[in-house]
Design an enzyme around this catalytic site. Structure first.
Site, mmCIF file in Angstrom:
data_model
loop_
_atom_site.group_PDB
_atom_site.id
_atom_site.type_symbol
_atom_site.label_atom_id
_atom_site.label_comp_id
_atom_site.label_asym_id
_atom_site.label_seq_id
_atom_site.Cartn_x
_atom_site.Cartn_y
_atom_site.Cartn_z
ATOM 1 C CE LYS A 56 -4.580 -1.314 0.849
ATOM 2 N NZ LYS A 56 -4.537 -2.638 1.498
ATOM 3 C CB SER A 81 -9.187 0.295 10.781
ATOM 4 O OG SER A 81 -9.696 -0.736 9.966
ATOM 5 C CD GLU A 207 -13.561 -11.539 -4.128
ATOM 6 O OE1 GLU A 207 -13.964 -10.391 -4.038
ATOM 7 O OE2 GLU A 207 -14.276 -12.480 -4.550
ATOM 8 N N GLY A 211 -16.146 -13.319 1.591
ATOM 9 C CA GLY A 211 -16.361 -12.012 0.952
ATOM 10 C C GLY A 211 -16.053 -12.077 -0.526
ATOM 11 C CG ASP A 213 -16.846 -7.950 -2.978
ATOM 12 O OD1 ASP A 213 -16.174 -8.511 -2.081
ATOM 13 O OD2 ASP A 213 -16.421 -6.990 -3.628
ATOM 14 C CB SER A 307 -0.727 -8.295 -0.524
ATOM 15 O OG SER A 307 -1.474 -9.072 0.388
HETATM 16 C C1 LIG Z 1 -5.269 -3.697 1.228
HETATM 17 C C2 LIG Z 1 -4.671 -5.032 1.192
HETATM 18 C C3 LIG Z 1 -5.085 -6.005 0.259
HETATM 19 C C4 LIG Z 1 -6.211 -5.762 -0.732
HETATM 20 O O1 LIG Z 1 -5.864 -4.745 -1.632
HETATM 21 P P1 LIG Z 1 -6.971 -4.024 -2.521
HETATM 22 O O2 LIG Z 1 -6.207 -3.026 -3.303
HETATM 23 O O3 LIG Z 1 -7.970 -3.396 -1.596
HETATM 24 O O4 LIG Z 1 -7.607 -5.082 -3.363
HETATM 25 C C5 LIG Z 1 -4.434 -7.221 0.240
HETATM 26 N N1 LIG Z 1 -3.444 -7.498 1.120
HETATM 27 C C6 LIG Z 1 -3.029 -6.601 2.027
HETATM 28 C C7 LIG Z 1 -1.934 -6.991 2.957
HETATM 29 C C8 LIG Z 1 -3.622 -5.335 2.102
HETATM 30 O O5 LIG Z 1 -3.210 -4.452 3.018
#
Ligand SMILES: *Cc1c(COP(=O)(O)O)cnc(C)c1O
Length: 321
Positions: A56, A81, A207, A211, A213, A307
């Site tokens: 992010k 959050s 996903e 959830g 969606d 991620s």
């Molecule tokens: C926010 C987040 C996601 C999902 O990302 P999106 O861009 O909302 O699809 C996946 N893994 C982690 C660790 C995140 O912080």
């Protein structure tokens, strides 16, 4: 403010230049055990090693880097959050501007502390009686601040796309790419990079089962809204895809699949035991679909997004027990 146009791969290239030397170029790990288990060659792009512990940072820093002088003076505002809050707080500090983060009053103390630690001003709200989007819009208007939402924003999507650009630049073309999916910032950005750099690559979004969606939206051809899902993948507990995200996903994503919380825990254990890395539950989504053989990939070259790695030590202990 005028509406921004939909992001393209050129915007990902621009974002890569803006974050260069500021975001980490994260490592790509491999695992013989994972390869044997799936019969494929897996390349894990490790955003758990990114600054503040998740991809992010890429989107948040890219978005703030576009601010003009007036926007910089008033500062940035967001509601989150989770990892986006920390990403905005850190990016704002690096850019020398003020950040205000709207968080639920019962957000985990560690997350509030981390956000404040990066210099963010935290404003709390009651999530049972108030709507964070209304509060965000009102504050942005009153204070003239620029709102950067967690996924539904072209500069956020372009920034998130830089991780897969790095992965394919380094490893060459892929047959498959597996990406964790919440609101779709990471998936849309990743799909833009894959389409440009490895056009034959099948992009798969993953996903939490509770959830799905995104899966429903792809099947229906329009954005489907669901109730807040109950899952340990807290970073993917979004209720709907973004308006900028969905058209890109519809055009470039082959399939969206789901995994259960139990499969996420097994994958966390695999990462800790076999690869010696800490991955948060949400960060395990893409890998879980592979290790649990939700999609067969024998003989293929497969990119996998890890991620993020932000998980409370206490909770980590409970998951691994
Ligand atoms: C926010 C987040 C996601 C999902 O990302 P999106 O861009 O909302 O699809 C996946 N893994 C982690 C660790 C995140 O912080």
């Amino acid at each position: 403010m005028h509406a921004l146009s939909a992001p393209t791969y050129e915007d990902v290239v621009d974002a890569a230049q803006r974050i260069e030397g500021i975001a980490h170029r994260t490592p790509v790990l491999t695992s013989t055990t994972a390869n044997e288990r799936t019969g494929a060659s897996l390349f894990f792009k490790c955003e758990n090693f990114q600054r503040m512990g998740a991809f992010k940072f890429r989107g948040a820093y890219n978005a703030i880097s576009h601010f003009d002088a007036e926007q910089r003076t008033a500062g940035v505002l967001t509601y989150s959050s989770g990892n986006h809050a920390q990403a905005i707080a850190l990016s704002a500090r690096l850019a020398g501007i003020h950040a205000t983060i709207v968080m639920p009053h019962d957000a985990p103390a560690a997350k509030v502390a981390a956000t404040k630690g990066y210099g963010g001003e935290v404003i709390t709200y009651d999530r049972y009686t108030e709507n964070r989007e209304d509060i965000g819009r009102r504050l942005a208007q009153e204070r003239g601040m620029t709102l950067i939402p967690p996924y539904d924003h072209p500069h956020v999507i372009a920034g998130q796309g830089t991780a897969v650009k790095e992965l394919i630049d380094e490893m060459g073309p892929l047959d498959f790419l597996f990406v964790c999916l919440g609101g779709g910032g990471l998936l849309a950005g990743s799909a833009l990079s894959a389409a440009a750099l490895s056009p034959q690559c099948r992009v798969i979004g993953v996903e939490p089962e509770a959830g799905n969606d995104g899966q429903q939206s792809l099947a229906k051809g329009e954005i489907v809204h669901i109730d807040v899902p109950h899952t340990i993948a807290d970073g993917a507990a979004s209720t709907h895809l973004g308006n900028y995200n969905f058209p890109i996903i519809k055009r470039n994503v082959a399939q969206i699949v789901t995994v259960s919380d139990a499969q996420l825990i097994d994958t966390m254990k695999f990462f800790a035991q076999r690869m010696k890395i800490v991955v948060e539950p949400t960060g395990c989504l893409a890998a879980a679909a592979l290790l649990e053989k939700v999609v067969p990939v024998e003989g293929k070259r497969v990119g996998v997004l890890i991620s993020g790695g932000n998980v409370d030590l206490q909770r980590l202990g409970e998951f691994l027990r």
